[in-house]
Structure formats: C-alpha cells, structure tokens
Design a protein around this motif. Sequence first.
Motif, mmCIF file in Angstrom:
data_model
loop_
_atom_site.group_PDB
_atom_site.id
_atom_site.type_symbol
_atom_site.label_atom_id
_atom_site.label_comp_id
_atom_site.label_asym_id
_atom_site.label_seq_id
_atom_site.Cartn_x
_atom_site.Cartn_y
_atom_site.Cartn_z
ATOM 1 N N VAL A 159 11.459 -3.864 -4.900
ATOM 2 C CA VAL A 159 10.115 -3.530 -4.438
ATOM 3 C C VAL A 159 9.710 -2.285 -5.207
ATOM 4 N N ASP A 160 8.614 -2.368 -5.955
ATOM 5 C CA ASP A 160 8.125 -1.230 -6.736
ATOM 6 C C ASP A 160 6.838 -0.740 -6.091
ATOM 7 N N LEU A 161 6.811 0.531 -5.727
ATOM 8 C CA LEU A 161 5.632 1.149 -5.135
ATOM 9 C C LEU A 161 4.926 1.973 -6.192
ATOM 10 N N GLU A 208 7.080 -7.088 -6.078
ATOM 11 C CA GLU A 208 8.080 -7.368 -5.057
ATOM 12 C C GLU A 208 8.589 -8.778 -5.294
ATOM 13 N N CYS A 212 11.482 -9.107 -12.626
ATOM 14 C CA CYS A 212 10.968 -7.783 -12.973
ATOM 15 C C CYS A 212 10.238 -7.758 -14.307
ATOM 16 N N VAL A 246 2.253 -1.585 -2.970
ATOM 17 C CA VAL A 246 3.272 -2.455 -3.533
ATOM 18 C C VAL A 246 2.687 -3.097 -4.788
ATOM 19 N N SER A 265 15.034 -9.619 -8.445
ATOM 20 C CA SER A 265 15.061 -8.774 -9.642
ATOM 21 C C SER A 265 14.913 -9.570 -10.926
ATOM 22 N N SER A 305 3.648 -2.882 -12.801
ATOM 23 C CA SER A 305 4.775 -2.037 -12.476
ATOM 24 C C SER A 305 5.328 -1.362 -13.726
ATOM 25 N N HIS A 321 16.980 -7.803 -4.952
ATOM 26 C CA HIS A 321 15.545 -7.817 -4.663
ATOM 27 C C HIS A 321 14.980 -6.441 -5.018
#
Length: 86
Positions: free
Chosen positions: A48-50, A64, A70, A61, A67, A76, A46
């Motif tokens: 999560v990109d901030l 999320e 992505c 976020v 993967s 992102s 999993h």
Amino acid sequence: MFDEPTVGMHPHDIQRMNELLLALRDKGNTVLVVEHKPEAIAIADHVVDLGPGAGAAGGEVVFEAASTGCGQATRSPGGTWTTAPD
C-alpha cells in the motif's frame, strides 16, 4: 508492526532483516512494515503506497495491490522502481 526497520542498515543487514520478516510471516504472523527501501518492499506480499507527497500532500492511497503489480503503479513514486522478486 515495524516502522522503517532497515533505516541506516548496510545491504547485508537488510538481507538479514528481510529473512527475519519472512520467517515471522512463515510462522503464521501478520507482519506490517513501513518501509522506503526497494529491497525490503520487494519481499512484500501486499503493498500500500500512500502519497502523492508527504505531510498535508500525503495520505491518499496511490497504489494498493500484490507486490507483483508495483511496476504498473504510475502515480506511485515507489512503483516506478519497485518490483517483486522472481
């Protein structure tokens, strides 16, 4: 929790670190990793990109999901180059 465990590592050592992280997970542990290297992000279950930026411009976020999604993360920066392994 690991904060950028692959920073400064050679590619061979990154592979060894990834194997260690997967072994920890496979023993039933929850493994949280803060990472920027695509090789390490790609093994995640999993992500999560901030973002969208750093400092005051970050913290939102922007992606999320598992993967495997992505590559579809348009907001992102990491999502444009990160894909899950086959």
